[in-house]
Design an enzyme around this catalytic site. Structure first.
Site, PDB file in Angstrom:
ATOM      1  N   ASP A  59       0.825  -1.310   0.164  1.00  0.00           N
ATOM      2  CA  ASP A  59      -0.012   0.105   0.156  1.00  0.00           C
ATOM      3  C   ASP A  59       0.761   1.298   0.144  1.00  0.00           C
ATOM      4  O   ASP A  59       2.116   1.245   0.057  1.00  0.00           O
ATOM      5  CB  ASP A  59      -0.789   0.016   1.167  1.00  0.00           C
ATOM      6  CG  ASP A  59      -1.947  -1.281   1.124  1.00  0.00           C
ATOM      7  OD1 ASP A  59      -2.299  -1.498   0.139  1.00  0.00           O
ATOM      8  OD2 ASP A  59      -2.416  -1.593   2.211  1.00  0.00           O
ATOM      9  N   TYR A 123       7.353 -10.220   6.003  1.00  0.00           N
ATOM     10  CA  TYR A 123       7.127  -8.650   6.254  1.00  0.00           C
ATOM     11  C   TYR A 123       7.672  -8.297   7.530  1.00  0.00           C
ATOM     12  O   TYR A 123       7.712  -9.243   8.414  1.00  0.00           O
ATOM     13  CB  TYR A 123       5.708  -8.379   6.414  1.00  0.00           C
ATOM     14  CG  TYR A 123       4.914  -8.216   4.902  1.00  0.00           C
ATOM     15  CD1 TYR A 123       5.072  -7.018   4.441  1.00  0.00           C
ATOM     16  CD2 TYR A 123       4.249  -9.250   4.397  1.00  0.00           C
ATOM     17  CE1 TYR A 123       4.462  -6.896   3.018  1.00  0.00           C
ATOM     18  CE2 TYR A 123       3.783  -9.147   3.008  1.00  0.00           C
ATOM     19  CZ  TYR A 123       3.593  -7.954   2.259  1.00  0.00           C
ATOM     20  OH  TYR A 123       3.200  -7.931   1.133  1.00  0.00           O
TER      21      TYR A 123
END
Length: 291
Positions: A59, A123
């Site tokens: 994002d 992540y």
């Protein structure tokens, strides 16, 4: 077709000033990282219009230490496919001065897909204590971590809570709703959820010695929309004493995105896509590559 080859490229970027990694329409003021990657590829003067297929969406404001994508590029008649080294150097030249860099390229088979052949994605979320506002951060850390508290976090409680997220579970509560929600299964297998001490070069200076950095690392084959930021926010709430470790199990059990406390989701700034893993056999082709 002669002179056509498929490549997997690994690339990194600082996501602060992009709308995300995915391509945006030309009329949109803030472009995505993909816009710049495809622009650099077209500057190589291929015989085809090159479209890239990205393995992992990120994002706006999210960074990548290593994302990946594949593409087909056809050279003009009489020219052999690019060597991997030449491709990397040429793309990095055309990407300047953007904070985007090609790390490596692999010639792959024409059946390879960067998204669907990925074995896992990792992540990392960077946290910092000792301050609670981005204006108190060293300038080199702004937009690259989340200042969560002036006081230390209860890291033991966070680690206890993180263990409840491991395994194959219904993560409905830990996803945000978007256009893909009705079509994606909420079942995901979380392979790793670790909290470890982090670091910053700025803490070597006396001015910032009060800051303490931590890293939350999550690994799975794939994640739901904003799942990592929601898991991070919930674990930080545990570290701050706003939630108890058992509340993580309660949130999982509810299986409803609307049950997630809306004021604790982690911001995008501290989130990094760290790595995308593939089987080695998928990164090999028998054909000899000639520059």
């Amino acid at each position: 077709m002669a002179g056509t080859a498929r490549y997997l490229m690994c690339f990194q970027y600082r996501g602060t000033n992009y709308s995300g990694v995915m391509k945006t329409p030309s009329h949109q003021l803030v472009p995505g990282v993909q816009n710049y990657l495809e622009g650099a590829l077209q500057k190589l003067r291929p015989a085809n219009e090159v479209n890239i297929f990205i393995s992992s969406r990120t994002d706006s404001g999210v960074h990548a230490l290593c994302n990946s994508a594949h593409f087909d590029i056809q050279r003009k008649e009489g020219k052999q496919p690019f060597s991997e080294e030449l491709l990397v150097n040429a793309l990095n030249f055309h990407l300047k001065p953007e904070p985007i860099s090609i790390l490596k390229a692999f010639r792959v088979s024409d059946t390879f897909h960067a998204r669907y052949h990925a074995r896992s994605r990792t992540y990392t979320y960077r946290l910092v204590t000792g301050c609670d506002h981005h204006s108190h951060l060293p300038v080199f850390e702004r937009n690259l971590c989340w200042p969560v508290s002036r006081r230390p976090l209860s890291t033991d409680a966070m680690r206890e809570a993180a263990q409840m997220l491991l395994g194959t579970r219904d993560f409905s509560t830990f996803r945000s709703l978007n256009s893909e929600t009705p079509f994606k299964s909420p079942l995901k297998t979380l392979l790793q959820a670790d909290l470890t001490p982090g670091f910053s070069i700025t803490t070597q200076q006396n001015y910032h010695s009060h800051l303490e950095f931590w890293e939350l690392t999550f690994r799975s084959q794939s994640f739901l929309y904003k799942q990592v930021r929601r898991m991070t926010g919930a674990l930080v709430a545990v570290g701050q004493g706003k939630l108890m470790p058992r509340h993580i199990a309660d949130l999982l059990e509810v299986r409803d995105s609307r049950a997630y406390p809306g004021n604790i989701i982690a911001p995008p700034d501290g989130l990094f896509l760290k790595n995308v893993e593939y089987d080695e056999k998928d990164l090999q082709v028998e054909e000899e590559i000639i520059q």
